[in-house]
Design a protein around this motif. Structure first.
Motif, short mmCIF file in Angstrom:
data_model
loop_
_atom_site.label_atom_id
_atom_site.label_comp_id
_atom_site.label_asym_id
_atom_site.label_seq_id
_atom_site.Cartn_x
_atom_site.Cartn_y
_atom_site.Cartn_z
N GLU A 512 0.82 -1.20 0.00
CA GLU A 512 0.00 0.00 0.00
C GLU A 512 0.86 1.26 0.00
O GLU A 512 0.61 2.20 -0.76
CB GLU A 512 -0.92 0.00 1.22
CG GLU A 512 -1.90 1.17 1.22
CD GLU A 512 -2.93 1.08 2.34
OE1 GLU A 512 -3.89 1.84 2.30
OE2 GLU A 512 -2.74 0.25 3.24
N ALA A 513 1.93 1.26 0.81
CA ALA A 513 2.76 2.45 0.91
C ALA A 513 3.59 2.67 -0.35
O ALA A 513 3.61 3.75 -0.93
CB ALA A 513 3.68 2.34 2.13
N LEU A 514 4.26 1.61 -0.82
CA LEU A 514 5.20 1.77 -1.92
C LEU A 514 4.52 1.92 -3.27
O LEU A 514 5.11 2.43 -4.22
CB LEU A 514 6.17 0.58 -1.96
CG LEU A 514 7.15 0.51 -0.78
CD1 LEU A 514 7.94 -0.78 -0.81
CD2 LEU A 514 8.09 1.70 -0.81
N SER A 515 3.28 1.45 -3.40
CA SER A 515 2.57 1.63 -4.67
C SER A 515 2.06 3.05 -4.84
O SER A 515 1.66 3.45 -5.93
CB SER A 515 1.40 0.65 -4.76
OG SER A 515 0.44 0.93 -3.75
N LYS A 516 2.12 3.85 -3.77
CA LYS A 516 1.61 5.22 -3.83
C LYS A 516 2.70 6.25 -4.07
O LYS A 516 2.50 7.24 -4.75
CB LYS A 516 0.87 5.56 -2.52
CG LYS A 516 -0.39 4.73 -2.28
CD LYS A 516 -0.99 5.09 -0.93
CE LYS A 516 -2.25 4.30 -0.65
NZ LYS A 516 -3.36 4.65 -1.56
N VAL A 517 3.89 6.02 -3.48
CA VAL A 517 4.89 7.08 -3.43
C VAL A 517 5.96 6.89 -4.51
O VAL A 517 6.23 5.78 -4.95
CB VAL A 517 5.56 7.14 -2.04
CG1 VAL A 517 4.55 7.54 -0.99
CG2 VAL A 517 6.20 5.80 -1.69
#
Length: 658
Positions: A512-517
């Motif tokens: 979730e975190a790395l797919s956004k930033v």
């Protein structure tokens, strides 16, 4: 006056009485079977030419080399050869006092050990210095760059170590440089680009690393050989290779080179042999290679080349040996290869080729042709050891099959449409049900490449220990060679240990975190894999860009067995740059991304360094996305109070209420 006794079968020792022949200006006893030591008195003859080549003369002690000290008084000595004998021990330092008018000093193919005397750089009149196939050790003196009249320099097949001296670039008259089969390491000096008259250069069988200097490929005078094989060179083959229009032999085998083969290779019209095997070259074989009409030997095997075998290769009717084995080539074998009239060695084994092997032209005799490891190839020739090709269908059978297909397709199409509609409505209901509990979270978007467990297992050698580069609380990280976008790429694969509590939650958090930033100082996720392994157990992994320099912790606290890290360490400027990189990443997460993200486990082992020591923050397994104002979240949070992170990297007395 001269005494020429070469090319005979003389035996016994060299008589000291030769010293009485004071008028001799040329003494040649080469190619005999003379044994024993060289009498010191011989050095008093002071001839212009002294040739002891190819005998069995011996030396082990300093006294045995005394004749060399006597020769230092011979001001008219121009040529000295003691090559191909059994001379051992250390070369005396007195060689530095030989005549400054000495033009050729040849002492290769002996057993001389120790270091090369520093004083050899005093022989400024030399145009040939030849001492290969000895046992010389240590570094090659930087002072050798003073011999600026040298045209030929041979020191291959010794045990020189350390860096190659940059002063070699001062030898601007050099025609031949032979440095192969030593233990040199580090980068090749860019100063070699100053050798604007060189015709032959050999750097093979060393430990050179770094990228290929473009300066070497701009040496358009190279006309014989350029040998860079069997080193640790990385990066791509630069397009400047097209400047080598006069080169005859080029060997770059057994390195770590990657990237596509440049089209400019086709400019090398004089090449007879080209060896690029055992690297990581990817992409397709450029069809422009066919323009190299003089090529007789081409080896591209053991790379990561993909695509089809170009039809244009069939235009190279002068090629005799063609090796394309152990790649990822696909499609049919072009029938145009039948026209390669000179071809007698062809290796296409271990690719993904299919269809029928041609049977005409050079394929009428397949002795010396290899096709194994292509499971979808077939052939009618028993010598091929391939399954026979299926017989051609009769016209009646074809018509019958076409009729059945014409009826079956509409029926199958209707069934598929109904099935798709049923699946669509079923998934729609499931999606609505899931959206209630997951707030619409998707594991990864469609723009990420899909990889399977099998691909990851193959790329890591079955998750072999040799490819293990790290282990943490939630799993292990492996180095992996993966085919992405038709290119073989080195990546890092984090495999989650789903037997550990919280690993599934950590996997979802990182997705979730790395797919956004997106930020230059955050680890870049390539894709993820959520599947089953070969035992049908749940398997979850994340695929990241590979960081060649590992993590910051290994640089700050190097392993006692890692000598390179102990010696190198980090400079003050490098440490400051890494700190700034980390601060930039955190500033982006906290202040420049909406909603803000808290890492919760920032420590040196989670800071990864690329080839330029640029820091990338990784491991977002404990990360928290603040979907509501941070203050409100701290107030409203009740069930997840507690310390998150790693002991030693959590501020004392504080809690992360996340």
């Amino acid at each position: 006056m001269g005494l020429f006794l070469g090319l005979n079968s003389f035996t016994g020792s060299l008589p000291a009485s030769l010293v009485n022949a004071t008028q001799i200006r040329f003494l040649d006893i080469s190619f005999n079977n003379i044994t024993g030591t060289v009498p010191p008195e011989i050095g008093m003859l002071c001839p212009e030419v002294l040739n002891f080549k190819s005998n069995q003369l011996m030396a082990t002690t300093a006294q045995d080399w005394e004749f060399m000290t006597f020769l230092t008084n011979c001001t008219r000595l121009r040529f000295l050869s003691i090559q191909a004998n059994m001379l051992g021990g250390m070369l005396p330092s007195s060689v530095g006092n030989l005549s400054a008018h000495l033009q050729q000093f040849i002492f290769g193919f002996n057993k001389i050990s120790g270091k090369l005397p520093f004083g050899i750089s005093n022989l400024v009149g030399l145009n040939v210095l030849d001492f290969p196939h000895n046992q010389l050790t240590g570094v090659l003196p930087d002072s050798i760059g003073r011999l600026n009249l040298l045209q030929q320099l041979y020191f291959n097949n010794n045990q020189f170590s350390g860096s190659m001296p940059s002063s070699l670039g001062n030898l601007t008259r050099l025609l031949v440089l032979s440095a192969g089969s030593n233990k040199f390491k580090g980068a090749l000096p860019t100063g070699l680009g100053n050798l604007q008259e060189i015709t032959e250069a050999d750097f093979s069988n060393n430990k050179f690393s770094g990228t290929l200097p473009k300066e070497i490929f701009n040496l358009s005078t190279l006309s014989n050989t350029l040998d860079l094989s069997n080193n640790f060179l990385v990066g791509s083959l630069p397009p400047e290779v097209g400047s080598l229009t006069k080169l005859t032999y080029m060997y770059v085998s057994m390195n770590n080179l990657s990237g596509p083969l440049p089209d400019t290779l086709s400019y090398c019209q004089s090449l007879i042999e080209l060896k690029l095997d055992q690297n990581y070259f990817n992409s397709t074989i450029p069809s422009s290679i066919s323009k190299m009409q003089g090529l007789t030997f081409l080896n591209l095997s053991k790379n990561a080349l993909s695509g089809v075998v170009p039809q244009e290769l069939g235009l190279m009717d002068g090629i005799q040996e063609l090796y394309l084995a152990h790649n990822y080539l696909s499609g049919h074998i072009p029938e145009s290869l039948q026209n390669m009239a000179s071809l007698y060695r062809l290796d296409l084994s271990f690719n993904n080729l299919d269809g029928k092997v041609p049977s005409q032209g050079v394929f009428s005799n397949v002795t010396g042709f290899l096709f194994e490891g292509n499971s979808r190839l077939c052939g009618c020739n028993s010598e091929l050891r391939l399954p026979p090709c299926p017989p051609l269908e009769s016209m009646e059978h074809k018509k019958k099959r076409h009729f059945i297909i014409a009826i079956a397709i509409p029926i199958v199409g209707a069934i598929l449409c109904l099935s798709v509609m049923l699946v669509f409505f079923t998934r729609r209901k499931e999606t609505k049900a899931q959206s209630t509990s997951t707030s619409g979270f998707q594991l990864m978007g469609d723009n990420y490449p899909r990889v399977t467990y099998v691909e990851l297992a193959q790329g890591t050698g079955g998750f072999a220990t040799a490819n293990l580069i790290g282990r943490g609380m939630h799993g292990s990280v492996y180095k992996c060679h993966l085919l992405l976008n038709n290119m073989m790429t080195t990546v890092a694969v984090k495999v989650f240990d789903l037997q550990q509590t919280g690993c599934s939650k950590s996997f979802l958090a990182e997705c979730e975190a790395l797919s956004k930033v997106r930020h230059r100082n955050l680890i870049s996720v390539i894709t993820c894999c959520s599947s089953s392994d070969s035992s049908q157990n749940d398997f979850k992994a994340l695929v990241f860009e590979f960081m060649p320099n590992g993590n910051l912790d290994s640089w700050l606290h190097p392993d006692v067995h890692d000598a390179s890290r102990q010696l190198q360490g980090l400079t003050l400027m490098q440490r400051l740059n890494i700190a700034v990189d980390i601060a930039d990443a955190l500033d982006y997460l906290h202040n420049n991304w909406e909603p803000p993200i808290v890492h919760c486990d920032l420590k040196p082992s989670n800071i990864l360094l690329n080839e330029d020591l640029v820091a990338h923050v990784g491991n977002f397994g404990l990360a928290k996305i603040l979907s509501e104002p941070a203050a409100e979240q701290l107030i409203n949070s009740k069930s997840s109070n507690g310390i998150r992170g790693t002991i030693g990297y959590v501020a004392p007395g504080s809690f992360n209420f996340l």
